[in-house]
Design an enzyme around this catalytic site. Structure first.
Site, PDB file in Angstrom:
ATOM      1  CG  ASP A 349      42.153  49.219  36.233  1.00 36.62           C
ATOM      2  OD1 ASP A 349      43.274  49.092  36.581  1.00 36.62           O
ATOM      3  OD2 ASP A 349      41.291  50.034  36.523  1.00 36.62           O
ATOM      4  CD  GLU A 386      44.390  46.119  39.663  1.00 35.76           C
ATOM      5  OE1 GLU A 386      45.495  46.729  40.262  1.00 35.76           O
ATOM      6  OE2 GLU A 386      43.472  46.544  38.808  1.00 35.76           O
TER       7      GLU A 386
END
Length: 688
Positions: A349, A386
């Protein structure tokens, strides 16, 4: 004696000096060795509890330097009847800018591999007076019968990812799960996953988090609203206790491992969505769980005067990822999940945070990313970035290192815009279909499998909502509909929200099929958002992070209602597997793919109609013809003669799977339609 023992336990516990390495709690010569980092603490205390609900410690052990301290590591070895006990730490240190010591605050061991207490259940928040005893590490039995478990080891080119949420997958009553909302509930859905054909599940965060850390309340009822997604971790090494049966302090360990073992037995890999960019401790007013109370200026990026947290994540703080101590902890954590828990990969993330230095500058060669990529224990795991953060770093197509795949947001946006009918998208759509060479073919090298292709994910609209809502509807989140992104490239197809008009519903279903077909015939690695295959809806909410209710839960009645769509997706995945040319880990050569416009001539890459065809030559194993009409008008295609006849493998305008044999030449596609043709071999084309 070099340690001070308060509340001597009634059971026999022997205390010894211990060893500084490894960090965390580990078996050691018939006992347990604990080591914890704190550079600035002047005192560390270890508190032992004999049960989850115990209010008072069974024993308090104050560690005294130099016997229990080596450098910045505080350590002790315990032996005796320890199994099932719980432990916390307390740290005392000087009052100095940046330091946040609270001597009476109970802290989690940052390396705790199992946690328990009263604050992990999403069912209800702990009572106000219970928060300081709500989170404890567990001295757990880590033994497990893996039954000769082997990782499936699917290459990227044959990987098909299903992104899902452990709790949401089976918590709805329609799931009829014996273990609703739990790791073992995922096991119950393995037959479904196998029938669908996916090869990996990507689980939204399972690192232990406190569902009620944000103190959020429903704007209508005033009741507490939990953190459903789980992107505020508390214990990075520990599986979420709220996703287990809770029958014992170490149930989450055993049940997580059982889930992984059974998924592997079915040939399905496990990828974890991990959060190393921030923690649940938040900003200045956040709650102290662990890191802040042990050594705040080491674990977090602070302003130059150390008076405030620097927030590149939008969550109140930023982990100081490239500090050697924090970097070592992150790598140790990844090793733990791979070696002890047998997971197959990670999706990071806000991964660009992992490339910032202590001043927040984006590094050209970040030591953490290089260490992860080169670590010998992590060499075979899948790494997905990401490749952006909340402070402006955007590295899609240029994330540092060679081992990283990336969530391709360009794929998401441009496929959405092509099928919405935005003019001039034909060339961009073709680029995404071919693996995004503009992003991942650097200097003739690179590979399309660096692109994780997705059109929807947990963050945003579901696929059903993408074709049913023109704007977001996040009012239930209590933020005035200001949260969530505004540029969704969505289309309600004539009516906002659920529609009873048969024509509107038919067009929505066709658009869903168009998008899914594009996804599964694109080079790169497809990722399907769980439930999109049966039109799961969030009622237009594109940021359902706090909706632990039917907004987010999988309603399996929809799978029965949309069985034809589920079968359509399964057939698409089977088509992809049957034609490896669609998923090859290299970019197309010019002779392998021929593009054409509707009249059979050159494609109009920048034209207004988004109408495109191609023939893909599969080097002796036949050919595929892909026809796309994203316009609002019918389109007559002149199909190049590459075979005497074609079999219709996909027709998104058909109400059921098609297998008709059609000649080459002209064919008409209705508005917003995809058709895939497979060249018939001579023997197949002859009548029986």
């Amino acid at each position: 004696m070099h340690e001070k023992i308060r509340n001597p336990p009634s059971v026999s516990v022997r205390v010894e000096r211990g060893e500084p390495l490894p960090l965390g709690l580990h078996d050691c010569r018939g006992g347990m060795n604990l080591s914890v980092f704190s550079r600035h603490a002047t005192r560390i205390a270890l508190l032992l509890f004999d049960s989850i609900g115990a209010r008072s410690p069974l024993m308090t052990l104050e560690l005294g330097p130099p016997h229990h301290r080596t450098g910045d590591l505080w350590h002790v070895r315990l032996s005796g009847d320890l199994d099932g006990m719980l432990y916390v730490l307390q740290a005392e240190g000087p009052e100095s800018p940046g330091l946040r010591f609270e001597p009476d605050r109970c802290l989690l061991d940052p390396y705790a591999a199992a946690v328990a207490g009263e604050a992990w259940s999403p069912l209800s928040p702990p009572l106000p007076g219970a928060r300081n005893r709500a989170r404890r590490g567990v001295i757990a039995d880590h033994s497990f019968d893996w039954q000769d478990d082997l990782r499936p080891g699917h290459p990227w080119s044959r990987t098909i990812i299903y992104e899902t949420h452990v709790r949401g997958l089976t918590i709805h009553v329609s799931a009829a799960a014996a273990h609703p909302g739990q790791f073992l509930g995922v096991v119950e859905k393995i037959p479904y996953l196998k029938r669908l054909g996916v090869t990996a599940v990507e689980l939204m965060p399972v690192q232990a988090f406190d569902p009620y850390t944000r103190r959020k309340h429903d704007p209508v009822t005033g009741s507490p609203m939990p953190d459903y997604w789980g992107y505020d971790p508390v214990a990075l090494f520990a599986p979420m206790p709220g996703y287990s049966s809770g029958l014992s302090a170490h149930a989450a360990l055993t049940e997580f491992k059982t889930m992984v073992r059974e998924l592997h037995r079915a040939g399905v890999e496990v990828i974890l969505d991990v959060v190393f960019n921030h923690t649940a401790e938040g900003g200045d007013t956040g709650e102290t769980y662990s890191f802040r109370g042990l050594d705040n200026p080491i674990y977090y990026i602070l302003s130059p005067d150390r008076s405030r947290y620097v927030d590149f994540t939008g969550c109140g703080n930023t982990l100081n990822c490239n500090h050697p101590v924090v970097r070592g902890m992150i790598v140790d954590c990844l090793r733990h999940w791979v070696v002890e828990m047998h997971v197959d990969g990670f999706r990071f993330d806000l991964a660009s945070i992992l490339g910032r230095d202590a001043e927040g500058k984006v590094l050209s060669n970040p030591p953490l990313l290089e260490q992860i990529a080169e670590d010998p224990l992590l060499r075979d795991v899948k790494l997905i970035a990401e490749a952006w953060d909340s402070a402006g770093a955007f590295q899609v197509g240029r994330f540092p290192g060679t081992r990283w795949a990336e969530w391709n947001c360009h794929y998401r946006d441009e496929v959405r815009r092509f099928w919405r009918g935005d003019p001039g998208m034909t060339g961009r759509f073709a680029t995404r279909l071919c693996g995004s060479a503009d992003l991942y073919q650097q200097g003739g090298s690179g590979s399309p499998v660096k692109s994780i292709n997705f059109v929807t994910c947990h963050d945003g609209f579901t696929l059903n909502d993408l074709v049913s809502y023109a704007t977001k509807h996040n009012e239930p989140n209590g933020e005035g509909n200001l949260d969530g992104v505004n540029h969704n490239h969505s289309d309600n197809n004539g009516w906002e929200g659920p529609a009873e008009d048969a024509g509107t519903e038919a067009m929505r279903l066709r658009q869903i099929k168009n998008i899914l077909t594009s996804l599964f015939v694109s080079r790169g690695v497809p990722m399907l958002l769980g439930g999109d295959e049966f039109r799961r809806t969030q009622g237009g909410n594109n940021n359902a992070y706090c909706q632990d209710n039917e907004t987010s839960w999988y309603d399996w009645r929809l799978a029965d209602q949309h069985q034809e769509l589920v079968a359509f997706v399964s057939d698409l995945i089977a088509l992809r597997k049957a034609h490896p040319v669609l998923s090859a880990d290299r970019f197309y050569e010019p002779e392998e793919i021929e593009w054409f416009g509707p009249n059979g001539g050159p494609a109009d890459w920048d034209g207004p109609n988004n109408q495109l065809g191609c023939v893909i030559n599969a080097h002796g194993t036949g050919a595929l013809c892909l026809l796309f009409n994203a316009s609002a008008a019918p389109c007559r295609f002149v199909v190049p003669i590459r075979a005497e006849s074609w079999r219709v493998a996909v027709d998104t305008a058909a109400s059921a799977p098609r297998s008709a044999v059609v000649p080459g030449g002209e064919m008409v596609l209705v508005p917003r339609c995809t058709r895939i043709l497979v060249a018939m071999l001579d023997a197949e084309a002859k009548p029986a």
